[in-house]
Design a protein around this motif. Structure first.
Motif: not given
Length: 525
Positions: A161-163, A416-418, A447-448
């Motif tokens: 999860c690297q937004n 997935d869950a941040h 980062t997400s």
């Protein structure tokens, strides 16, 4: 070689003692390929390695002097390009042990996937590429130990999860400094949405949601220009599987997420998936066995590390039934054993591989939460239908088969869950006397979700409502796993702010699992 070197310094380091050797490889470049290389820096996207075996790894780069050109060509002409590569036993390339040439083709985005063999097991190597007189940055990689070889220790990481618009990939820079044996990337490597940003230079390109092959190529290229992501790839071989955002949020099999798009025809979505998978392959260090064929891509696979670890990487998107419609409380459909998140063939592969393995630890690389995670404080329950909670019948079947087969030391690592959490895994989460079959470590985002916090309403509810959950946290960061034949330790490495460049890292908690004793043995919180 310091990972704090600038990109220019890395290129310079690659030239030390090695230009003549690369010229030797270049003698293989004969007509019709021996013309001048394109103008501009060809290696703007860095280098990477992946899927290590005892005798080799995949080496990756992609030629892109203009990586954000909207046509997705990266500034390359519509013709093939030969790319020489070298592998050395030292970072100065005084001892080159393997070399070769791959052809970068326009139909595959001028990407290079060199499947190197003939290396020694369980040791470090350094690699680089060359086109004309241009030499790439230097990457470090490491082969897997010999199959079945006694192994006293290993250290790997896992991330997800690297937004890009949400913050800086500082956690990946810190992970690069650990120089791990391997890094598991568990999905959401890119985000397909529009994604404006309050941070300078972090807005998505293109600015809208992406749908075409050119769009996906540009989005991957934008992420690959990030220096912290480049450092992580250049330091450690990646073993990666995608989740949903590499294609579209919450997709399931041939079914697109129902949202504002005008056409939900499965055939239209399959073309979008084909474009997304093609760009994914072009931009990741994957073996040819994972090269997509239209909308289909072989992603589940097993990588072994001596007698200590088996990594079973699974795919929970291509074969799943559609998510359940939103419902309150205990959705009856979630316990239907005929609903699948793995598909019949992958489920059999997973259970049979775990049961037949002779490794001490069984690591399952998994995209989304498997443990029950009620998020309603007090009376009542509520579960996400997009993760394994929406497929609880199949989860119980998988857990039961693992237990009945006597599989020991099962550890699921999840993204997935941040947020972070650690849980014992029971065949029946509603029965505290039900057998514990293993442990799950949920890793937070890079980062997400933006800047995190120590706790959120959700993590507090997890701890209060789910007795099998032993730890939860809402910071951002990465996870480092130290393994021996007796003990597995997970260090939750967190950064307190992803909107601040170069934020420091700290160990938020260390959790342990003892070999032969399923479940969490200790929490140093």
């Amino acid at each position: 070689m310091s990972l704090h070197l600038s990109r220019r310094q890395l290129v310079g380091a690659g030239l030390v003692g090695g230009a003549a050797a690369l010229t030797g490889a270049g003698t293989l470049l004969t007509a019709p390929y021996a013309d001048a290389a394109p103008a501009g820096d060809l290696f703007t996207l860095g280098v990477a390695s992946g899927d290590p075996l005892p005798d080799g790894v995949v080496l990756w780069t992609r030629l892109a002097p203009s990586p954000l050109d909207p046509d997705g060509r990266g500034g390359m002409a519509d013709r093939v390009r030969p790319v020489a590569w070298q592998v050395a036993a030292d970072p100065e390339f005084r001892r080159v042990v393997r070399r070769g040439v791959e052809v970068a083709r326009p139909e595959w985005g001028h990407s290079v996937h060199a499947e190197v063999s003939g290396l020694e097991p369980g040791r470090e190597y350094w690699y680089r590429f060359r086109v004309g007189d241009q030499v790439s940055p230097v990457g470090r990689t490491k082969t897997a130990p010999a199959l079945g070889a006694p192994l006293s220790a290993a250290v790997f990481g896992f991330v997800s999860c690297q937004n890009f618009p949400a913050g800086y990939f500082t956690a990946l820079r810190h992970a690069a400094e650990d120089q791990l044996d391997a890094m598991l990337h568990l999905g959401d490597y890119i985000y397909e949405g529009a994604g404006a940003s309050q941070l300078p230079g972090r807005a998505h390109s293109p600015a809208a949601e992406i749908f075409t092959l050119a769009d996906y190529r540009v989005r991957h290229a934008q992420y690959k220009t990030d220096p912290d992501l480049q450092a992580a790839h250049a330091s450690t071989p990646f073993i990666s599987v995608p989740d949903d955002h590499e294609v579209e949020n919450n997709w399931a099999g041939d079914i697109s997420q129902v949202d504002t798009e005008p056409d939900q025809d499965p055939a239209v979505f399959r073309q979008r998936r084909a474009d997304a998978f093609k760009a994914l392959y072009e931009n990741m260090p994957l073996r040819r066995a994972s090269m997509p064929v239209g909308p289909d891509m072989q992603l589940y696979r097993r990588i072994r590390y001596g007698d200590l670890l088996d990594f079973s990487m699974i795919d929970t998107r291509q074969y799943r039934d559609d998510q359940l419609a939103a419902c309150e409380g205990e959705c009856a459909g979630r316990n239907d054993p005929s609903r699948t998140i793995l598909g019949e063939q992958q489920k059999a592969w997973l259970v049979e591989g775990l049961a037949s393995s002779e490794a001490t630890w069984q690591i399952i690389g998994n995209q989304s939460i498997t443990f029950d995670n009620d998020t309603v404080p007090g009376a009542g329950v509520d579960y996400s239908e997009d993760n394994w909670n929406g497929y609880a019948g199949e989860r119980r079947s998988v857990y039961s088969q693992i237990h009945e087969a006597g599989v020991q030391n099962v550890v699921i690592v999840t993204g997935d869950a941040h947020a972070s959490a650690a849980s014992d895994l029971r065949v029946d989460f509603n029965d505290t006397s039900s057998p514990v079959i293993g442990t799950e470590f949920l890793g937070t985002s890079i980062t997400s979700g933006g800047n995190g916090s120590d706790q959120s309403n959700r993590t507090r509810a997890w701890l209060a409502e789910n007795p099998h959950i032993k730890f939860a946290n809402n910071n951002r960061g990465y996870q480092r796993v130290r393994v021996s034949p007796e003990l597995l330790q997970v260090d939750y490495q967190v950064v307190d702010a992803v909107t601040t460049p170069d934020a420091p890292v700290r160990t938020r908690a260390t959790l342990t699992v003892e070999a032969g004793r399923p479940g969490i043995a200790g929490v140093d919180d």
